[in-house]
Design a protein around this motif. Structure first.
Motif, PDB file in Angstrom:
ATOM      1  N   LYS A 144     -12.888  56.604   4.037  1.00  0.00           N
ATOM      2  CA  LYS A 144     -12.926  55.630   2.929  1.00  0.00           C
ATOM      3  C   LYS A 144     -12.139  54.365   3.275  1.00  0.00           C
ATOM      4  CE  LYS A 144     -13.723  58.803  -0.894  1.00  0.00           C
ATOM      5  NZ  LYS A 144     -13.192  59.374  -2.139  1.00  0.00           N
ATOM      6  N   LEU A 145     -10.984  54.540   3.905  1.00  0.00           N
ATOM      7  CA  LEU A 145     -10.185  53.394   4.332  1.00  0.00           C
ATOM      8  C   LEU A 145     -10.951  52.563   5.354  1.00  0.00           C
ATOM      9  CD1 LEU A 145      -7.523  51.791   4.475  1.00  0.00           C
ATOM     10  CD2 LEU A 145      -6.801  53.370   6.281  1.00  0.00           C
ATOM     11  N   SER A 146     -11.549  53.247   6.303  1.00  0.00           N
ATOM     12  CA  SER A 146     -12.332  52.567   7.334  1.00  0.00           C
ATOM     13  C   SER A 146     -13.507  51.804   6.717  1.00  0.00           C
ATOM     14  CB  SER A 146     -12.833  53.585   8.360  1.00  0.00           C
ATOM     15  OG  SER A 146     -13.630  52.963   9.321  1.00  0.00           O
ATOM     16  N   GLN A 147     -14.176  52.415   5.758  1.00  0.00           N
ATOM     17  CA  GLN A 147     -15.310  51.759   5.097  1.00  0.00           C
ATOM     18  C   GLN A 147     -14.846  50.527   4.324  1.00  0.00           C
ATOM     19  OE1 GLN A 147     -18.629  52.490   5.486  1.00  0.00           O
ATOM     20  NE2 GLN A 147     -18.836  50.527   4.459  1.00  0.00           N
ATOM     21  N   ASP A 165     -16.161  46.809   5.014  1.00  0.00           N
ATOM     22  CA  ASP A 165     -16.720  45.948   3.965  1.00  0.00           C
ATOM     23  C   ASP A 165     -16.003  44.605   3.917  1.00  0.00           C
ATOM     24  OD1 ASP A 165     -18.470  47.986   3.332  1.00  0.00           O
ATOM     25  OD2 ASP A 165     -17.336  48.657   1.563  1.00  0.00           O
ATOM     26  N   SER A 166     -14.692  44.631   4.108  1.00  0.00           N
ATOM     27  CA  SER A 166     -13.911  43.393   4.112  1.00  0.00           C
ATOM     28  C   SER A 166     -14.313  42.492   5.280  1.00  0.00           C
ATOM     29  CB  SER A 166     -12.424  43.722   4.190  1.00  0.00           C
ATOM     30  OG  SER A 166     -11.659  42.547   4.262  1.00  0.00           O
ATOM     31  N   VAL A 167     -14.471  43.084   6.455  1.00  0.00           N
ATOM     32  CA  VAL A 167     -14.873  42.306   7.635  1.00  0.00           C
ATOM     33  C   VAL A 167     -16.273  41.726   7.437  1.00  0.00           C
ATOM     34  CG1 VAL A 167     -15.495  42.463  10.082  1.00  0.00           C
ATOM     35  CG2 VAL A 167     -13.367  43.485   9.264  1.00  0.00           C
ATOM     36  N   LEU A 168     -17.190  42.521   6.882  1.00  0.00           N
ATOM     37  CA  LEU A 168     -18.550  42.027   6.635  1.00  0.00           C
ATOM     38  C   LEU A 168     -18.535  40.859   5.657  1.00  0.00           C
ATOM     39  CD1 LEU A 168     -20.516  45.404   6.431  1.00  0.00           C
ATOM     40  CD2 LEU A 168     -20.523  43.738   8.310  1.00  0.00           C
ATOM     41  N   GLN A 169     -17.697  40.938   4.631  1.00  0.00           N
ATOM     42  CA  GLN A 169     -17.588  39.848   3.666  1.00  0.00           C
ATOM     43  C   GLN A 169     -17.014  38.600   4.346  1.00  0.00           C
ATOM     44  OE1 GLN A 169     -14.788  40.348   0.411  1.00  0.00           O
ATOM     45  NE2 GLN A 169     -16.185  39.261  -0.965  1.00  0.00           N
ATOM     46  N   GLN A 170     -16.007  38.777   5.190  1.00  0.00           N
ATOM     47  CA  GLN A 170     -15.441  37.646   5.918  1.00  0.00           C
ATOM     48  C   GLN A 170     -16.472  37.009   6.844  1.00  0.00           C
ATOM     49  OE1 GLN A 170     -11.869  39.014   7.852  1.00  0.00           O
ATOM     50  NE2 GLN A 170     -10.901  39.583   5.924  1.00  0.00           N
ATOM     51  N   MET A 171     -17.320  37.835   7.442  1.00  0.00           N
ATOM     52  CA  MET A 171     -18.380  37.305   8.305  1.00  0.00           C
ATOM     53  C   MET A 171     -19.352  36.460   7.496  1.00  0.00           C
ATOM     54  SD  MET A 171     -19.044  40.629  10.724  1.00  0.00           S
ATOM     55  CE  MET A 171     -20.378  39.917  11.685  1.00  0.00           C
ATOM     56  N   ASP A 172     -19.680  36.913   6.286  1.00  0.00           N
ATOM     57  CA  ASP A 172     -20.557  36.131   5.408  1.00  0.00           C
ATOM     58  C   ASP A 172     -19.907  34.804   5.026  1.00  0.00           C
ATOM     59  OD1 ASP A 172     -22.562  38.039   5.453  1.00  0.00           O
ATOM     60  OD2 ASP A 172     -21.951  38.970   3.554  1.00  0.00           O
ATOM     61  N   PHE A 173     -18.610  34.846   4.695  1.00  0.00           N
ATOM     62  CA  PHE A 173     -17.891  33.616   4.352  1.00  0.00           C
ATOM     63  C   PHE A 173     -17.879  32.652   5.532  1.00  0.00           C
ATOM     64  CE2 PHE A 173     -15.090  35.996   1.083  1.00  0.00           C
ATOM     65  CZ  PHE A 173     -16.063  35.849   0.102  1.00  0.00           C
ATOM     66  N   TYR A 174     -17.650  33.187   6.726  1.00  0.00           N
ATOM     67  CA  TYR A 174     -17.625  32.335   7.919  1.00  0.00           C
ATOM     68  C   TYR A 174     -18.997  31.717   8.173  1.00  0.00           C
ATOM     69  CZ  TYR A 174     -17.159  30.736  12.709  1.00  0.00           C
ATOM     70  OH  TYR A 174     -17.172  29.952  13.829  1.00  0.00           O
ATOM     71  N   ALA A 175     -20.049  32.505   7.992  1.00  0.00           N
ATOM     72  CA  ALA A 175     -21.409  31.970   8.182  1.00  0.00           C
ATOM     73  C   ALA A 175     -21.684  30.846   7.187  1.00  0.00           C
ATOM     74  CB  ALA A 175     -22.438  33.084   8.036  1.00  0.00           C
ATOM     75  N   CYS A 230     -16.247  56.455  21.166  1.00  0.00           N
ATOM     76  CA  CYS A 230     -14.889  56.697  20.675  1.00  0.00           C
ATOM     77  C   CYS A 230     -14.905  57.524  19.392  1.00  0.00           C
ATOM     78  CB  CYS A 230     -14.166  55.371  20.428  1.00  0.00           C
ATOM     79  SG  CYS A 230     -13.770  54.469  21.935  1.00  0.00           S
ATOM     80  N   ILE A 231     -15.827  57.230  18.497  1.00  0.00           N
ATOM     81  CA  ILE A 231     -15.919  57.968  17.231  1.00  0.00           C
ATOM     82  C   ILE A 231     -16.270  59.430  17.493  1.00  0.00           C
ATOM     83  CG2 ILE A 231     -17.313  58.212  15.130  1.00  0.00           C
ATOM     84  CD1 ILE A 231     -17.365  55.102  15.047  1.00  0.00           C
ATOM     85  N   THR A 232     -17.196  59.658  18.408  1.00  0.00           N
ATOM     86  CA  THR A 232     -17.585  61.029  18.747  1.00  0.00           C
ATOM     87  C   THR A 232     -16.398  61.806  19.327  1.00  0.00           C
ATOM     88  OG1 THR A 232     -19.866  60.332  19.151  1.00  0.00           O
ATOM     89  CG2 THR A 232     -19.183  62.431  20.107  1.00  0.00           C
ATOM     90  N   CYS A 233     -15.700  61.198  20.272  1.00  0.00           N
ATOM     91  CA  CYS A 233     -14.529  61.851  20.878  1.00  0.00           C
ATOM     92  C   CYS A 233     -13.440  62.089  19.836  1.00  0.00           C
ATOM     93  CB  CYS A 233     -13.977  61.003  22.020  1.00  0.00           C
ATOM     94  SG  CYS A 233     -15.038  60.955  23.471  1.00  0.00           S
ATOM     95  N   GLU A 234     -13.227  61.102  18.977  1.00  0.00           N
ATOM     96  CA  GLU A 234     -12.199  61.236  17.944  1.00  0.00           C
ATOM     97  C   GLU A 234     -12.528  62.380  16.987  1.00  0.00           C
ATOM     98  OE1 GLU A 234     -11.776  58.299  14.550  1.00  0.00           O
ATOM     99  OE2 GLU A 234     -10.108  57.698  15.843  1.00  0.00           O
TER     100      GLU A 234
END
Length: 113
Positions: A60-63, A67-77, A37-41
């Protein structure tokens, strides 16, 4: 009951391995899907002539969201570890309680021991 528990316990490594293999394949497939999808986009945006500054802002917005999702994954773990530790403690406490009660009952019904 002991035979059932033993059977379930003996199957745990195999079931864990099977789950791991399915989960790994799923993650690999999702990663390939997003890469496609990224390649096509990117090609689509290039053909439209979208300003590079707009694309950079989107990156930058995507990054930031990543980063927010990765932090939430750490909190969930961390939460799962805490939850697992509590559950394990509760099971061990129950097991200890049952052992004490069994020994107490044994002494009550068999005073010679």
């Amino acid at each position: 009951m002991h035979k059932i528990t033993s059977k379930l316990e003996s199957q745990l490594p195999v079931k864990t391995q099977q789950f791991s293999e399915i989960y790994t394949a799923y993650l690999h497939a999702m990663n390939n899907t997003f890469d496609s999808c990224i390649t096509c986009e990117k090609e689509f945006m290039d053909k439209l002539g979208v300003d590079k500054a707009v694309l950079q802002a989107f990156v930058k917005l995507s990054q930031s969201q990543t980063d927010s999702v990765l932090q939430q994954m750490d909190f969930y773990a961390q939460w799962r570890k805490y939850s697992n530790d509590m559950q394990l403690s509760a099971v061990k406490s129950w097991d200890n309680f049952m052992q004490v009660m069994s020994q107490s009952n044994l002494k009550m019904f068999n005073p010679s021991k």
